[in-house]
Design an enzyme around this catalytic site. Structure first.
Site, PDB file in Angstrom:
ATOM      1  N   ARG A  18     -11.054  64.224   5.794  1.00 22.70           N
ATOM      2  CA  ARG A  18     -12.185  64.124   4.840  1.00 22.70           C
ATOM      3  C   ARG A  18     -11.684  64.287   3.415  1.00 22.70           C
ATOM      4  O   ARG A  18     -12.137  63.591   2.499  1.00 22.70           O
ATOM      5  CB  ARG A  18     -13.258  65.164   5.187  1.00 22.70           C
ATOM      6  CG  ARG A  18     -14.626  64.863   4.567  1.00 22.70           C
ATOM      7  CD  ARG A  18     -14.789  65.438   3.182  1.00 22.70           C
ATOM      8  NE  ARG A  18     -14.507  66.842   3.170  1.00 22.70           N
ATOM      9  CZ  ARG A  18     -13.883  67.473   2.177  1.00 22.70           C
ATOM     10  NH1 ARG A  18     -13.497  66.822   1.094  1.00 22.70           N
ATOM     11  NH2 ARG A  18     -13.633  68.764   2.260  1.00 22.70           N
ATOM     12  N   GLU A  72      -3.908  72.637 -13.120  1.00 24.57           N
ATOM     13  CA  GLU A  72      -2.555  72.964 -13.581  1.00 24.57           C
ATOM     14  C   GLU A  72      -2.156  74.341 -13.059  1.00 24.57           C
ATOM     15  O   GLU A  72      -3.018  75.138 -12.685  1.00 24.57           O
ATOM     16  CB  GLU A  72      -2.509  72.894 -15.112  1.00 24.57           C
ATOM     17  CG  GLU A  72      -2.859  71.481 -15.576  1.00 24.57           C
ATOM     18  CD  GLU A  72      -2.618  71.232 -17.053  1.00 24.57           C
ATOM     19  OE1 GLU A  72      -2.234  72.168 -17.772  1.00 24.57           O
ATOM     20  OE2 GLU A  72      -2.789  70.068 -17.449  1.00 24.57           O
ATOM     21  N   PRO A  73      -0.843  74.617 -13.060  1.00 20.74           N
ATOM     22  CA  PRO A  73      -0.374  75.848 -12.419  1.00 20.74           C
ATOM     23  C   PRO A  73      -0.987  77.118 -13.003  1.00 20.74           C
ATOM     24  O   PRO A  73      -1.163  78.105 -12.300  1.00 20.74           O
ATOM     25  CB  PRO A  73       1.144  75.824 -12.682  1.00 20.74           C
ATOM     26  CG  PRO A  73       1.476  74.408 -12.980  1.00 20.74           C
ATOM     27  CD  PRO A  73       0.258  73.761 -13.532  1.00 20.74           C
ATOM     28  N   THR A 106      -4.049  66.818  -4.003  1.00 22.79           N
ATOM     29  CA  THR A 106      -4.178  66.134  -2.709  1.00 22.79           C
ATOM     30  C   THR A 106      -3.631  64.708  -2.833  1.00 22.79           C
ATOM     31  O   THR A 106      -3.908  64.026  -3.829  1.00 22.79           O
ATOM     32  CB  THR A 106      -5.664  66.098  -2.280  1.00 22.79           C
ATOM     33  OG1 THR A 106      -6.147  67.437  -2.252  1.00 22.79           O
ATOM     34  CG2 THR A 106      -5.836  65.448  -0.910  1.00 22.79           C
ATOM     35  N   GLN A 115     -27.644  89.526  24.095  1.00 17.79           N
ATOM     36  CA  GLN A 115     -28.416  89.431  22.853  1.00 17.79           C
ATOM     37  C   GLN A 115     -27.506  89.234  21.643  1.00 17.79           C
ATOM     38  O   GLN A 115     -27.794  88.421  20.755  1.00 17.79           O
ATOM     39  CB  GLN A 115     -29.264  90.698  22.675  1.00 17.79           C
ATOM     40  CG  GLN A 115     -30.402  90.773  23.686  1.00 17.79           C
ATOM     41  CD  GLN A 115     -31.328  91.939  23.432  1.00 17.79           C
ATOM     42  OE1 GLN A 115     -31.077  92.782  22.575  1.00 17.79           O
ATOM     43  NE2 GLN A 115     -32.405  91.997  24.193  1.00 17.79           N
ATOM     44  N   ASP A 117     -13.967  84.668  16.397  1.00 18.43           N
ATOM     45  CA  ASP A 117     -14.101  85.993  16.994  1.00 18.43           C
ATOM     46  C   ASP A 117     -14.795  85.921  18.350  1.00 18.43           C
ATOM     47  O   ASP A 117     -14.397  86.607  19.305  1.00 18.43           O
ATOM     48  CB  ASP A 117     -14.893  86.903  16.045  1.00 18.43           C
ATOM     49  CG  ASP A 117     -14.971  88.329  16.572  1.00 18.43           C
ATOM     50  OD1 ASP A 117     -13.951  89.033  16.476  1.00 18.43           O
ATOM     51  OD2 ASP A 117     -16.032  88.707  17.095  1.00 18.43           O
ATOM     52  N   LEU A 121     -14.601  83.660  20.449  1.00 24.40           N
ATOM     53  CA  LEU A 121     -13.633  83.148  21.433  1.00 24.40           C
ATOM     54  C   LEU A 121     -12.619  84.208  21.854  1.00 24.40           C
ATOM     55  O   LEU A 121     -11.775  83.959  22.729  1.00 24.40           O
ATOM     56  CB  LEU A 121     -12.883  81.941  20.861  1.00 24.40           C
ATOM     57  CG  LEU A 121     -13.728  80.696  20.559  1.00 24.40           C
ATOM     58  CD1 LEU A 121     -12.908  79.681  19.790  1.00 24.40           C
ATOM     59  CD2 LEU A 121     -14.262  80.074  21.839  1.00 24.40           C
ATOM     60  N   GLU A 158     -12.251  72.195  -5.799  1.00 20.98           N
ATOM     61  CA  GLU A 158     -13.463  71.598  -6.384  1.00 20.98           C
ATOM     62  C   GLU A 158     -14.395  72.669  -6.922  1.00 20.98           C
ATOM     63  O   GLU A 158     -15.610  72.574  -6.794  1.00 20.98           O
ATOM     64  CB  GLU A 158     -14.199  70.766  -5.336  1.00 20.98           C
ATOM     65  CG  GLU A 158     -13.348  69.714  -4.701  1.00 20.98           C
ATOM     66  CD  GLU A 158     -13.435  68.399  -5.444  1.00 20.98           C
ATOM     67  OE1 GLU A 158     -14.289  68.273  -6.325  1.00 20.98           O
ATOM     68  OE2 GLU A 158     -12.604  67.523  -5.139  1.00 20.98           O
ATOM     69  N   GLY A 159     -13.829  73.719  -7.489  1.00 21.36           N
ATOM     70  CA  GLY A 159     -14.627  74.826  -8.014  1.00 21.36           C
ATOM     71  C   GLY A 159     -14.752  75.915  -6.981  1.00 21.36           C
ATOM     72  O   GLY A 159     -15.281  75.691  -5.883  1.00 21.36           O
TER      73      GLY A 159
HETATM   74  C1  LIG Z   1      -5.519  72.284  -0.595  1.00 23.44           C
HETATM   75  C2  LIG Z   1      -5.931  72.087  -2.013  1.00 23.44           C
HETATM   76  C3  LIG Z   1      -6.107  70.805  -2.513  1.00 23.44           C
HETATM   77  C4  LIG Z   1      -6.454  70.604  -3.856  1.00 23.44           C
HETATM   78  N1  LIG Z   1      -6.571  69.318  -4.361  1.00 23.44           N
HETATM   79  C5  LIG Z   1      -6.726  69.133  -5.711  1.00 23.44           C
HETATM   80  C6  LIG Z   1      -6.671  67.808  -6.278  1.00 23.44           C
HETATM   81  O1  LIG Z   1      -6.552  66.808  -5.554  1.00 23.44           O
HETATM   82  N2  LIG Z   1      -6.747  67.678  -7.615  1.00 23.44           N
HETATM   83  C7  LIG Z   1      -6.883  68.758  -8.467  1.00 23.44           C
HETATM   84  O2  LIG Z   1      -6.945  68.567  -9.678  1.00 23.44           O
HETATM   85  N3  LIG Z   1      -6.955  70.029  -7.943  1.00 23.44           N
HETATM   86  C8  LIG Z   1      -6.872  70.235  -6.597  1.00 23.44           C
HETATM   87  N4  LIG Z   1      -6.899  71.510  -6.067  1.00 23.44           N
HETATM   88  C9  LIG Z   1      -6.988  72.645  -6.978  1.00 23.44           C
HETATM   89  C10 LIG Z   1      -8.290  73.413  -6.908  1.00 23.44           C
HETATM   90  O3  LIG Z   1      -9.335  72.691  -7.465  1.00 23.44           O
HETATM   91  C11 LIG Z   1      -8.027  74.768  -7.578  1.00 23.44           C
HETATM   92  O4  LIG Z   1      -7.218  75.520  -6.682  1.00 23.44           O
HETATM   93  C12 LIG Z   1      -9.301  75.516  -7.881  1.00 23.44           C
HETATM   94  O5  LIG Z   1     -10.030  74.878  -8.910  1.00 23.44           O
HETATM   95  C13 LIG Z   1      -9.009  76.964  -8.313  1.00 23.44           C
HETATM   96  O6  LIG Z   1      -8.036  77.002  -9.291  1.00 23.44           O
HETATM   97  P1  LIG Z   1      -6.793  77.990  -9.105  1.00 23.44           P
HETATM   98  O7  LIG Z   1      -6.237  77.801  -7.759  1.00 23.44           O
HETATM   99  O8  LIG Z   1      -5.892  77.822 -10.245  1.00 23.44           O
HETATM  100  O9  LIG Z   1      -7.450  79.439  -9.149  1.00 23.44           O
HETATM  101  P2  LIG Z   1      -7.856  80.234 -10.479  1.00 23.44           P
HETATM  102  O10 LIG Z   1      -8.632  79.349 -11.386  1.00 23.44           O
HETATM  103  O11 LIG Z   1      -6.646  80.914 -11.012  1.00 23.44           O
HETATM  104  O12 LIG Z   1      -8.848  81.343  -9.893  1.00 23.44           O
HETATM  105  C14 LIG Z   1      -8.378  82.562  -9.315  1.00 23.44           C
HETATM  106  C15 LIG Z   1      -9.589  83.443  -8.959  1.00 23.44           C
HETATM  107  O13 LIG Z   1     -10.297  83.789 -10.160  1.00 23.44           O
HETATM  108  C16 LIG Z   1     -11.675  83.538  -9.977  1.00 23.44           C
HETATM  109  N5  LIG Z   1     -12.284  83.222 -11.287  1.00 23.44           N
HETATM  110  C17 LIG Z   1     -12.034  82.152 -12.056  1.00 23.44           C
HETATM  111  N6  LIG Z   1     -12.767  82.215 -13.193  1.00 23.44           N
HETATM  112  C18 LIG Z   1     -13.517  83.362 -13.109  1.00 23.44           C
HETATM  113  C19 LIG Z   1     -14.475  83.984 -13.964  1.00 23.44           C
HETATM  114  N7  LIG Z   1     -14.844  83.433 -15.122  1.00 23.44           N
HETATM  115  N8  LIG Z   1     -15.013  85.129 -13.546  1.00 23.44           N
HETATM  116  C20 LIG Z   1     -14.659  85.705 -12.379  1.00 23.44           C
HETATM  117  N9  LIG Z   1     -13.756  85.163 -11.528  1.00 23.44           N
HETATM  118  C21 LIG Z   1     -13.195  84.010 -11.897  1.00 23.44           C
HETATM  119  C22 LIG Z   1     -11.728  82.359  -9.023  1.00 23.44           C
HETATM  120  O14 LIG Z   1     -13.005  82.272  -8.410  1.00 23.44           O
HETATM  121  C23 LIG Z   1     -10.607  82.732  -8.052  1.00 23.44           C
HETATM  122  O15 LIG Z   1     -11.086  83.636  -7.100  1.00 23.44           O
HETATM  123  C24 LIG Z   1      -6.629  71.722  -4.714  1.00 23.44           C
HETATM  124  C25 LIG Z   1      -6.480  73.015  -4.189  1.00 23.44           C
HETATM  125  C26 LIG Z   1      -6.123  73.202  -2.875  1.00 23.44           C
HETATM  126  C27 LIG Z   1      -5.957  74.596  -2.363  1.00 23.44           C
END
Ligand SMILES: Cc1cc2nc3c(=O)[nH]c(=O)nc-3n(C[C@H](O)[C@H](O)[C@H](O)COP(=O)(O)OP(=O)(O)OC[C@H]3O[C@@H](n4cnc5c(N)ncnc54)[C@H](O)[C@@H]3O)c2cc1C
Length: 390
Positions: free
Chosen positions: A96, A139-140, A170, A285, A342, A344, A369-370
């Protein structure tokens, strides 16, 4: 189904709300998933391999860019797109994810913001599965705050010079073209970066515990010269990538319903056969309450997504509504998968049963995706008018 018995996976008879065309799409994809996807997903997940050979069949069924009219795309409505996501994710979130990215994050922006030449070149090839795309926004240093991106592009004559990197992308290493979002002096712009452009590299992220049947990677841009023909001319702000995410998140609200249904289906069968203390655990239950709660959550998710789809088809869907549904439905599916694992018992950790695989996948789906928090804050902002992100 006899008239007196409800379908446990569709207690409110969503099926009867579907048009003939929508029902046909759902049934066709469901058959494909039962026959072609489910039998191979366990192994694909174990081997950490995306089943690439399915792309042709997925394309043949019209599932790539299915909402686009023209350009060899199927021109289906939004509810049909949702049903496609639901049935595919009943098989595995990885397949998907491939379809979501190709359709909503790559073909959608080319269609919405691309030039006629870009549409003619990429959309038919992507609909046929001959060209694969990826979407580079995260970005990282932090995906939740894309406005803070470091990747940037500068004009150089008629070309653009792109520098930076993207993470968690992805389809990264199998993509022929990446839609990459970068800061410029003229706002955030989208570029179609082609795999052979010098200075562009993609690297797979290995050893994931989630979405193992999907390709995830990093993208690197080292002075990549991108000709002006590859700039998406129709958008110059964060609205570009965010509008793509709204499309994809909409599909995810449906997709995770499929994963949750697969988990409920598994425990419904298992608990009939598992005899403890002299009776099938299905008769106790506690187990009934837990499975009833799964059905309640699935039903709520189904009603939200169907309503969202009807709003989308009427041109009235709002991003806040998508956020609420993405939050609700991902949380529901993840909780269901964890509880099914769980129920299972020890068997729940065996690859023979689907809930653990879905659970591990859904840990990504609730994050990408957020994240859940981000969607909660979007709803909070709508309610109060106050931005609480900072
Ligand atoms: C398998 C996989 C596939 C993906 N594919 C794509 C892709 O195709 N293209 C792409 O662009 N991205 C992709 N992503 C990236 C994905 O969208 C991000 O991982 C996601 O948006 C979160 O960003 P981050 O990992 O940097 O976490 P961060 O933004 O660093 O967040 C870390 C934590 O902080 C929390 N946080 C953030 N802001 C706040 C706030 N204001 N207040 C309180 N808490 C907060 C978050 O909820 C999270 O728990 C993918 C990720 C994965 C795991």
């Amino acid at each position: 189904m006899s008239t007196n018995t409800l379908d446990p996976l569709d207690l409110f008879d969503i099926q009867s709300e579907l048009s003939d065309d929508e029902a046909m799409v759902k049934d066709t994809v469901a058959r494909f998933v039962d026959d072609r996807v489910i039998p191979l997903m366990r192994e694909a997940f174990e081997k950490h391999e995306f089943p690439r050979h399915l792309i042709g069949e997925v394309a043949e069924l019209g599932l790539l860019g299915s909402s686009i009219d023209g350009y060899d795309c199927a021109g289906m409505n939004s509810v049909s797109y949702g049903l496609i996501c639901q049935e595919l994710e009943r098989g595995d979130s990885g397949l998907r994810s491939f379809v979501s990215v190709q359709s909503s994050l790559v073909m959608y922006p080319i269609h919405a913001y691309g030039s006629d030449e870009q549409k003619d070149r990429w959309l038919p090839a992507m609909a046929r599965g001959e060209a694969i795309g990826c979407f580079g926004l995260t970005e990282p240093h932090g995906g939740s705050d894309p406005g803070n991106m470091k990747t940037h592009a500068k004009r150089d004559g008629d070309d653009w010079i792109l520098n930076g990197s993207k993470m968690w992308i992805t389809n990264a290493t199998i993509a022929d073209a990446a839609v990459v979002w970068a800061k410029t002096d003229e706002g955030i712009k989208g570029f179609i970066v082609e795999k052979d452009m010098p200075g562009y590299a993609a690297q797979e992220i290995e050893n994931k515990f989630s979405l193992r049947a999907s390709v995830t990677g990093a993208l690197f841009f080292d002075n990549v010269r991108v000709p002006k023909e590859n700039l998406l001319p129709g958008v110059s702000s964060l609205k570009g990538p965010l509008s793509c995410l709204t499309q994809a998140r909409y599909g995810i609200t449906w997709g995770v319903i499929g994963a949750a249904q697969a988990c409920l289906d598994e425990v419904l069968r298992y608990t009939q056969d598992r005899v403890l203390f002299g009776q099938p655990i299905a008769n106790t239950q506690t187990i009934q309450i837990r499975m009833a709660d799964m059905a309640r959550r699935i039903t709520t998710a189904q009603l939200l997504s169907l309503r969202l789809g009807r709003l989308k088809d009427a041109g009235k869907m709002r991003p806040t509504q998508v956020s609420l549904a993405k939050w609700n439905n991902c949380r529901a599916a993840l909780d269901i998968a964890r509880d099914a694992r769980d129920i299972l018992g020890g068997s729940g950790i065996s690859a023979e049963y689907v809930p653990n695989r879905h659970m591990l996948n859904l840990e990504s789906v609730i994050t990408y995706e957020g994240t859940e928090t981000i969607h909660q804050l979007v709803v909070g902002k709508e309610l109060t008018g106050a931005n609480a992100f900072g």
